[in-house]
Design an enzyme around this catalytic site. Sequence first.
Site, PDB file in Angstrom:
ATOM      1  N   HIS A   1       0.964  -1.458  -0.111  1.00 23.15           N
ATOM      2  CA  HIS A   1       0.032  -0.059  -0.097  1.00 23.15           C
ATOM      3  C   HIS A   1       1.053   1.328  -0.027  1.00 23.15           C
ATOM      4  O   HIS A   1       0.431   2.350   0.264  1.00 23.15           O
ATOM      5  CB  HIS A   1      -0.846  -0.031   1.113  1.00 23.15           C
ATOM      6  CG  HIS A   1      -2.145  -1.238   1.147  1.00 23.15           C
ATOM      7  ND1 HIS A   1      -1.844  -2.149   2.005  1.00 23.15           N
ATOM      8  CD2 HIS A   1      -3.045  -1.571   0.365  1.00 23.15           C
ATOM      9  CE1 HIS A   1      -2.465  -3.278   1.744  1.00 23.15           C
ATOM     10  NE2 HIS A   1      -3.484  -2.659   0.695  1.00 23.15           N
ATOM     11  N   GLY A   2       2.138   1.110  -0.186  1.00 22.58           N
ATOM     12  CA  GLY A   2       2.951   2.313  -0.391  1.00 22.58           C
ATOM     13  C   GLY A   2       3.540   3.077   0.915  1.00 22.58           C
ATOM     14  O   GLY A   2       3.877   4.168   0.609  1.00 22.58           O
TER      15      GLY A   2
END
Length: 197
Positions: free
Chosen positions: A162-163
């Site tokens: 999810h970064g």
Amino acid sequence: MADTAATADSSTTNDSDHDSGGLRRRDVLGIPANVAAVSAAGVGGLVVLYPLISQMAPSADVLAASTTDVDLSSIEAGQGITAVFRKQPLFVRKLTPKEIAEADAVPLSELRDPETLEERTKEGRKEWLITMGVCTHLGCVPLGITSEQNRGDYGGYFCPCHGSQYDTAARIRKGPAPKNLVVPDYKFDTDTKITVG
């Protein structure tokens, strides 16, 4: 007749029935019986409880898995390894002087979960960063333990799920993760060996 009553009265108050404190023989004999009964009940209770309590103790394989020893001798500055601690990835990274300086230069006011590098490492061993390799967002394993992997914008770790991005002290800087990577309990056994857990 009065003599018979006096004799009967004296026979009921015989010295053998009373001691100097006024206790009767059966009272004195009854005390050890009570103590013995209570003691037997206590011992019986322990005999019943011991197996129940001892079965709750961790087994040998659980105790063995509760700590992990890591050899640091082969880890070069700027690199790290992934070990396993309690069935989860453990990141052991040796920071370069540049990475330490970058971590120290970050104002705590810029951090979502403010901690200094000193708080996340052992005293006098600032170059060794030991963290769980589990993103604090949803539990993915971040990249960046080696310099060949994507370390994100802050040179630490990058979670591909999810970064989330962490800096060189494994502190959250960007993305959905709410907290820094967790630093487990560990100690240095020697200059080249740690025990985690």
